[in-house]
Design a protein around this motif. Structure first.
Motif, PDB file in Angstrom:
ATOM      1  N   ILE A   1       0.876  -1.170   0.000  1.00 28.63           N
ATOM      2  CA  ILE A   1       0.000   0.000   0.000  1.00 28.63           C
ATOM      3  C   ILE A   1       0.916   1.223   0.000  1.00 28.63           C
ATOM      4  O   ILE A   1       1.793   1.338   0.866  1.00 28.63           O
ATOM      5  CB  ILE A   1      -0.900   0.027   1.262  1.00 28.63           C
ATOM      6  CG1 ILE A   1      -1.638  -1.301   1.462  1.00 28.63           C
ATOM      7  CG2 ILE A   1      -1.847   1.218   1.216  1.00 28.63           C
ATOM      8  CD1 ILE A   1      -2.568  -1.700   0.362  1.00 28.63           C
ATOM      9  N   PRO A   2       0.730   2.154  -0.944  1.00 31.98           N
ATOM     10  CA  PRO A   2       1.562   3.362  -0.936  1.00 31.98           C
ATOM     11  C   PRO A   2       1.378   4.131   0.374  1.00 31.98           C
ATOM     12  O   PRO A   2       0.260   4.278   0.881  1.00 31.98           O
ATOM     13  CB  PRO A   2       1.049   4.168  -2.128  1.00 31.98           C
ATOM     14  CG  PRO A   2       0.456   3.141  -3.043  1.00 31.98           C
ATOM     15  CD  PRO A   2      -0.152   2.116  -2.122  1.00 31.98           C
ATOM     16  N   VAL A   3       2.497   4.593   0.910  1.00 31.22           N
ATOM     17  CA  VAL A   3       2.488   5.328   2.171  1.00 31.22           C
ATOM     18  C   VAL A   3       3.391   6.546   2.027  1.00 31.22           C
ATOM     19  O   VAL A   3       4.387   6.509   1.314  1.00 31.22           O
ATOM     20  CB  VAL A   3       2.941   4.413   3.341  1.00 31.22           C
ATOM     21  CG1 VAL A   3       4.345   3.896   3.137  1.00 31.22           C
ATOM     22  CG2 VAL A   3       2.815   5.091   4.675  1.00 31.22           C
ATOM     23  N   ARG A   4       3.007   7.617   2.684  1.00 26.62           N
ATOM     24  CA  ARG A   4       3.880   8.782   2.742  1.00 26.62           C
ATOM     25  C   ARG A   4       3.757   9.393   4.132  1.00 26.62           C
ATOM     26  O   ARG A   4       2.762   9.191   4.833  1.00 26.62           O
ATOM     27  CB  ARG A   4       3.581   9.779   1.641  1.00 26.62           C
ATOM     28  CG  ARG A   4       2.282  10.501   1.744  1.00 26.62           C
ATOM     29  CD  ARG A   4       2.078  11.421   0.551  1.00 26.62           C
ATOM     30  NE  ARG A   4       0.953  12.302   0.792  1.00 26.62           N
ATOM     31  CZ  ARG A   4       0.180  12.792  -0.155  1.00 26.62           C
ATOM     32  NH1 ARG A   4       0.424  12.504  -1.417  1.00 26.62           N
ATOM     33  NH2 ARG A   4      -0.805  13.582   0.135  1.00 26.62           N
ATOM     34  N   VAL A   5       4.803  10.127   4.511  1.00 26.80           N
ATOM     35  CA  VAL A   5       4.832  10.783   5.815  1.00 26.80           C
ATOM     36  C   VAL A   5       4.948  12.279   5.572  1.00 26.80           C
ATOM     37  O   VAL A   5       5.820  12.726   4.819  1.00 26.80           O
ATOM     38  CB  VAL A   5       6.013  10.263   6.668  1.00 26.80           C
ATOM     39  CG1 VAL A   5       6.100  11.025   7.977  1.00 26.80           C
ATOM     40  CG2 VAL A   5       5.883   8.765   6.906  1.00 26.80           C
ATOM     41  N   GLU A   6       4.060  13.045   6.195  1.00 25.35           N
ATOM     42  CA  GLU A   6       4.056  14.507   6.092  1.00 25.35           C
ATOM     43  C   GLU A   6       3.959  15.085   7.492  1.00 25.35           C
ATOM     44  O   GLU A   6       2.974  14.840   8.198  1.00 25.35           O
ATOM     45  CB  GLU A   6       2.869  14.996   5.251  1.00 25.35           C
ATOM     46  CG  GLU A   6       2.926  14.587   3.803  1.00 25.35           C
ATOM     47  CD  GLU A   6       1.712  15.076   3.020  1.00 25.35           C
ATOM     48  OE1 GLU A   6       0.782  15.666   3.617  1.00 25.35           O
ATOM     49  OE2 GLU A   6       1.702  14.855   1.796  1.00 25.35           O
ATOM     50  N   ASP A   7       4.985  15.827   7.892  1.00 27.08           N
ATOM     51  CA  ASP A   7       4.991  16.473   9.217  1.00 27.08           C
ATOM     52  C   ASP A   7       4.672  15.474  10.328  1.00 27.08           C
ATOM     53  O   ASP A   7       3.903  15.781  11.250  1.00 27.08           O
ATOM     54  CB  ASP A   7       3.986  17.640   9.261  1.00 27.08           C
ATOM     55  CG  ASP A   7       4.327  18.734   8.260  1.00 27.08           C
ATOM     56  OD1 ASP A   7       5.534  19.027   8.096  1.00 27.08           O
ATOM     57  OD2 ASP A   7       3.397  19.272   7.632  1.00 27.08           O
ATOM     58  N   GLY A   8       5.241  14.274  10.236  1.00 29.28           N
ATOM     59  CA  GLY A   8       5.038  13.259  11.260  1.00 29.28           C
ATOM     60  C   GLY A   8       3.737  12.485  11.152  1.00 29.28           C
ATOM     61  O   GLY A   8       3.490  11.568  11.923  1.00 29.28           O
ATOM     62  N   ARG A   9       2.896  12.841  10.169  1.00 32.35           N
ATOM     63  CA  ARG A   9       1.625  12.144   9.963  1.00 32.35           C
ATOM     64  C   ARG A   9       1.809  11.058   8.909  1.00 32.35           C
ATOM     65  O   ARG A   9       2.477  11.275   7.905  1.00 32.35           O
ATOM     66  CB  ARG A   9       0.542  13.109   9.502  1.00 32.35           C
ATOM     67  CG  ARG A   9       0.241  14.219  10.479  1.00 32.35           C
ATOM     68  CD  ARG A   9      -0.724  15.255   9.924  1.00 32.35           C
ATOM     69  NE  ARG A   9      -0.163  15.853   8.705  1.00 32.35           N
ATOM     70  CZ  ARG A   9      -0.819  16.004   7.550  1.00 32.35           C
ATOM     71  NH1 ARG A   9      -2.070  15.617   7.437  1.00 32.35           N
ATOM     72  NH2 ARG A   9      -0.234  16.549   6.516  1.00 32.35           N
ATOM     73  N   VAL A  10       1.186   9.911   9.117  1.00 32.43           N
ATOM     74  CA  VAL A  10       1.250   8.798   8.169  1.00 32.43           C
ATOM     75  C   VAL A  10      -0.011   8.816   7.321  1.00 32.43           C
ATOM     76  O   VAL A  10      -1.129   8.852   7.843  1.00 32.43           O
ATOM     77  CB  VAL A  10       1.376   7.448   8.896  1.00 32.43           C
ATOM     78  CG1 VAL A  10       1.411   6.302   7.888  1.00 32.43           C
ATOM     79  CG2 VAL A  10       2.608   7.431   9.787  1.00 32.43           C
ATOM     80  N   LEU A  11       0.167   8.800   6.001  1.00 32.01           N
ATOM     81  CA  LEU A  11      -0.955   8.757   5.065  1.00 32.01           C
ATOM     82  C   LEU A  11      -0.829   7.519   4.184  1.00 32.01           C
ATOM     83  O   LEU A  11       0.264   7.198   3.711  1.00 32.01           O
ATOM     84  CB  LEU A  11      -0.975  10.010   4.188  1.00 32.01           C
ATOM     85  CG  LEU A  11      -1.220  11.309   4.944  1.00 32.01           C
ATOM     86  CD1 LEU A  11       0.096  12.028   5.157  1.00 32.01           C
ATOM     87  CD2 LEU A  11      -2.184  12.169   4.202  1.00 32.01           C
ATOM     88  N   LEU A  12      -1.946   6.837   3.984  1.00 34.67           N
ATOM     89  CA  LEU A  12      -1.993   5.667   3.109  1.00 34.67           C
ATOM     90  C   LEU A  12      -2.855   6.002   1.899  1.00 34.67           C
ATOM     91  O   LEU A  12      -3.856   6.706   2.024  1.00 34.67           O
ATOM     92  CB  LEU A  12      -2.618   4.466   3.825  1.00 34.67           C
ATOM     93  CG  LEU A  12      -1.926   3.969   5.073  1.00 34.67           C
ATOM     94  CD1 LEU A  12      -2.687   2.763   5.634  1.00 34.67           C
ATOM     95  CD2 LEU A  12      -0.477   3.608   4.808  1.00 34.67           C
ATOM     96  N   SER A  13      -2.485   5.450   0.753  1.00 32.48           N
ATOM     97  CA  SER A  13      -3.299   5.582  -0.441  1.00 32.48           C
ATOM     98  C   SER A  13      -4.246   4.398  -0.484  1.00 32.48           C
ATOM     99  O   SER A  13      -3.880   3.303  -0.904  1.00 32.48           O
ATOM    100  CB  SER A  13      -2.409   5.615  -1.690  1.00 32.48           C
ATOM    101  OG  SER A  13      -3.204   5.743  -2.839  1.00 32.48           O
ATOM    102  N   LEU A  14      -5.469   4.621   0.001  1.00 33.17           N
ATOM    103  CA  LEU A  14      -6.449   3.535   0.119  1.00 33.17           C
ATOM    104  C   LEU A  14      -7.439   3.582  -1.033  1.00 33.17           C
ATOM    105  O   LEU A  14      -7.853   4.662  -1.478  1.00 33.17           O
ATOM    106  CB  LEU A  14      -7.200   3.676   1.445  1.00 33.17           C
ATOM    107  CG  LEU A  14      -6.325   3.565   2.682  1.00 33.17           C
ATOM    108  CD1 LEU A  14      -7.167   3.829   3.930  1.00 33.17           C
ATOM    109  CD2 LEU A  14      -5.668   2.202   2.758  1.00 33.17           C
ATOM    110  N   PRO A  15      -7.849   2.406  -1.533  1.00 34.13           N
ATOM    111  CA  PRO A  15      -8.829   2.359  -2.613  1.00 34.13           C
ATOM    112  C   PRO A  15     -10.150   2.973  -2.168  1.00 34.13           C
ATOM    113  O   PRO A  15     -10.538   2.840  -1.022  1.00 34.13           O
ATOM    114  CB  PRO A  15      -8.990   0.877  -2.926  1.00 34.13           C
ATOM    115  CG  PRO A  15      -8.112   0.132  -2.013  1.00 34.13           C
ATOM    116  CD  PRO A  15      -7.432   1.095  -1.103  1.00 34.13           C
ATOM    117  N   VAL A  16     -10.795   3.623  -3.113  1.00 38.62           N
ATOM    118  CA  VAL A  16     -12.084   4.264  -2.823  1.00 38.62           C
ATOM    119  C   VAL A  16     -13.239   3.316  -3.038  1.00 38.62           C
ATOM    120  O   VAL A  16     -13.140   2.310  -3.641  1.00 38.62           O
ATOM    121  CB  VAL A  16     -12.285   5.537  -3.662  1.00 38.62           C
ATOM    122  CG1 VAL A  16     -11.348   6.603  -3.150  1.00 38.62           C
ATOM    123  CG2 VAL A  16     -12.089   5.285  -5.120  1.00 38.62           C
TER     124      VAL A  16
END
Length: 110
Positions: free
Chosen positions: A95-110
């Motif tokens: 699952i694509p993941v990125r970190v922004e300002d200490g926050r974890v975001l996942l690219s989840l299917p809609v």
């Protein structure tokens, strides 16, 4: 060959600090449970929480380097590619993941 990647909408799931170093947290999603791993160097990875061998919960495995060892049968999964280490063969969906300002975001299917 890289493992299959699921992409979709970016969704914040928490803070990097919420995931123990060399550990994991589980996030429920419509495609199944997702294991979110944090390596010792603070790199964050996400995969479906199912070993390609027998479906073991990867989130309960041992994280070492950028890999996790499945708790059921000791398969080693490369968290960068999703591929099982030789001589085992198989792949877990990443699952694509990125970190922004200490926050974890996942690219989840809609």
């Amino acid at each position: 060959m890289d493992g299959m990647v699921v992409t979709g909408r970016w969704t914040e799931i928490g803070q990097v600090a919420d995931i123990p170093r060399q550990g994991a947290r589980v996030v429920a999603s419509r495609i199944g449970d997702i294991a979110v791993f944090r390596a010792l160097d603070d790199t964050v990875f996400a995969t479906l929480d199912r070993c390609p061998h027998k479906g073991g919960p990867l989130s309960q495995g041992i994280v070492h380097g950028h890999a996790v060892t499945c708790p059921l049968h000791n398969w080693v999964i490369d968290l960068r590619s999703g591929e099982a280490a030789a001589p085992d063969t198989g792949c877990v969906r990443r699952i694509p993941v990125r970190v922004e300002d200490g926050r974890v975001l996942l690219s989840l299917p809609v």
